[in-house]
Write a protein that holds these residues in place. Structure first.
Motif, mmCIF file in Angstrom:
data_model
loop_
_atom_site.group_PDB
_atom_site.id
_atom_site.type_symbol
_atom_site.label_atom_id
_atom_site.label_comp_id
_atom_site.label_asym_id
_atom_site.label_seq_id
_atom_site.Cartn_x
_atom_site.Cartn_y
_atom_site.Cartn_z
ATOM 1 N N SER A 38 0.807 -1.221 0.000
ATOM 2 C CA SER A 38 0.000 0.000 0.000
ATOM 3 C C SER A 38 0.840 1.271 0.000
ATOM 4 O O SER A 38 0.296 2.369 -0.069
ATOM 5 N N SER A 39 2.160 1.116 0.089
ATOM 6 C CA SER A 39 3.042 2.280 0.198
ATOM 7 C C SER A 39 3.853 2.553 -1.056
ATOM 8 O O SER A 39 4.320 3.673 -1.266
ATOM 9 N N GLY A 40 4.064 1.526 -1.882
ATOM 10 C CA GLY A 40 4.905 1.683 -3.061
ATOM 11 C C GLY A 40 6.333 1.233 -2.855
ATOM 12 O O GLY A 40 7.167 1.374 -3.751
ATOM 13 N N LEU A 41 6.639 0.666 -1.681
ATOM 14 C CA LEU A 41 8.010 0.230 -1.414
ATOM 15 C C LEU A 41 8.375 -1.033 -2.195
ATOM 16 O O LEU A 41 9.550 -1.280 -2.469
ATOM 17 N N SER A 42 7.389 -1.827 -2.567
ATOM 18 C CA SER A 42 7.668 -3.054 -3.313
ATOM 19 C C SER A 42 8.100 -2.731 -4.740
ATOM 20 O O SER A 42 7.456 -1.934 -5.436
ATOM 21 N N VAL A 43 9.175 -3.375 -5.181
ATOM 22 C CA VAL A 43 9.649 -3.168 -6.551
ATOM 23 C C VAL A 43 8.788 -3.923 -7.556
ATOM 24 O O VAL A 43 8.970 -3.772 -8.767
#
Length: 477
Positions: A359-364
């Motif tokens: 939900s944060s965008g940290l996943s590549v």
């Protein structure tokens, strides 16, 4: 015949002029040239909000890595489903009898994933938490706790760090996990300095932290450090380098056991407030109704309203906030896939246009098309004027606030945008006002060699696309 051709040509040119309305479509050439030069990709979609017309687009249907632009989806979804006035509730119970001012039993806190509990992003929030807890205890006639502080860790939503997050992220403040009870953004302060003897020394650590540290830091010409840790492992590795001569560098590691961090801190806060707690705290892993002890509700601690939490999330690009908001919507699921399904089904987006892993965008692994994100932005303002819309107000102003404070500083262009960035990714998405019209803008780059190069290309495009009149020189007499 010639007259008809001239008339058609005039009508066509008039239509194009109306469509572009002062915008400079030749700015697309700048993006294409940068792509050829750097081997990068830039996705663009510019949509006029009042009509829904796509004014400019480039690679708008290609999947791209969005980084923190994912927060548009999680915060927007949270506002739509919970409302601007929603507040997280942390309930406080007494487990035991109260006799002569002494609770002979435990004090239990049951969290609901509030990301702002004693948060560094909310001034005086730790003091407010301390005061409200003490007031609850005072009303119940409790002046000492002959037992422990317990924190309920049995919430059913997905907790901790996502498996797709990189190990070099998860030990640092921006990669902290999310739990049923989050405390001080789930990271802590740790200061280091040049020892003056060729090494790096630990100066000070947050007093509520009881962890061991492996110091692998060295000195170099720049700050380039990372922290490494694993959930529920009471050790943090400090790696990389700090600048020679530096002092008081705050590394801000993620806490591998944030609930233990909260237990130690809350015990200290109550003791400072005149309510000592006799035993060390513990995590309650069983549901409240299985304890066999009748709980007495002492009160509830409420977070700030949702519109304020969303504003913090988007202004500061706070990953812990975004994860808590996104995951709390879907208690029985992993969250990201439900968030993905929410937007795909609500807006009837193509199935291939959105792939979410957090939900944060940290996943590549996250992917989105600029076209899909543009449709989401349009939906988030549906029926509202921008100035009255909570999501619009949550985005920082270009060149003035939050993560946009130093981007295009001093520009006269009026815009509220969410920024996103990670290695190889730089993007901006939100709303731009130009010549009396509002536009939804998605400008997302992948694979530039550095964030500085990407920012230069994107800012040059915005200057070129939205030409501003040059200030007139005053005539001297």
């Amino acid at each position: 015949m010639n007259r008809r051709l001239l008339l058609l040509l005039a009508l066509s040119l008039g239509s194009l002029c109306s469509l572009w309305a002062g915008l400079n479509p030749e700015a697309l050439g700048l993006l294409k040239e940068a792509e050829r030069r750097y081997g990068a990709r830039v996705g663009l979609q510019l949509t006029e909000l009042s009509t829904g017309r796509v004014v400019l687009h480039h690679r708008s249907t290609e999947l791209m890595t969005p980084a923190s632009l994912v927060k548009i989806l999680s915060t927007g979804s949270f506002l739509q489903q919970r409302g601007s006035d929603f507040r997280f509730e942390t309930r406080v119970y007494a487990l035991g009898e109260v006799k002569r001012g002494v609770l002979r039993g435990d004090l239990l806190l049951v969290g609901s994933a509030d990301p702002s509990l004693a948060s560094r992003y909310v001034p005086e929030s730790q003091l407010r938490l301390q005061q409200e807890l003490l007031q609850m205890l005072e009303r119940a006639g409790i002046h000492r706790i002959d037992g422990r502080i317990l924190i309920d860790g049995s919430a059913s939503f997905a907790q901790g760090q996502h498996p797709s997050w990189l190990v070099e992220d998860t030990g640092n403040y921006y990669g902290a996990g999310v739990y049923a009870l989050n405390y001080r953004d789930n990271y802590f302060d740790l200061w280091v300095s040049d020892s003056g003897e060729g090494g790096v020394v630990l100066d000070a650590v947050d007093p509520d932290v009881s962890l061991s540290f492996v110091n692998e830091l060295r000195l170099s010409g720049k700050d380039e450090y990372l922290c490494y840790g694993s959930p529920h492992t009471p050790q943090v590795i400090l790696s990389g380098s700090i600048r020679r001569g530096s002092s008081g560098v705050n590394m801000r590691p993620a806490h591998p056991e944030p609930i233990a961090y909260a237990l130690q801190s809350l015990r200290r806060l109550l003791d400072e407030g005149g309510v000592p707690v006799s035993e060390l705290g513990a995590v309650l892993s069983l549901p409240l109704d299985t304890l066999g002890r009748r709980p007495q509700l002492l009160g509830s601690y409420y977070s700030l309203p949702a519109d304020t939490l969303v504003r913090i999330t988007n202004h500061r690009s706070a990953n812990v906030y975004a994860e808590a908001l996104g995951r709390s919507l879907y208690l029985e699921d992993l969250g990201p896939k439900s968030l993905e399904h929410y937007w795909l089904s609500k807006l009837q987006l193509p199935q291939h246009s959105l792939r979410l892993y957090d939900s944060s965008g940290l996943s590549v692994k996250n992917r989105i098309t600029p076209a899909a994100l543009s449709v989401v932005l349009h939906d988030l303002l549906a029926g509202d004027t921008p100035e009255q819309n909570a999501f619009w107000q949550s985005l920082p102003r270009l060149g003035q606030e939050g993560t946009l404070k130093s981007f295009m500083r001093g520009t006269p262009l009026v815009a509220r945008l969410k920024s996103g960035g990670m290695t190889g990714v730089k993007g901006y998405a939100g709303y731009v006002r130009y010549e009396g019209r509002w536009y939804a803008l998605v400008l997302l780059s992948n694979d530039f060699p550095s964030p500085e190069v990407a920012n230069k290309v994107l800012s040059d495009f915005l200057h070129r696309c939205f030409p501003m009149p040059k200030p007139r020189k005053s005539k001297r007499r």
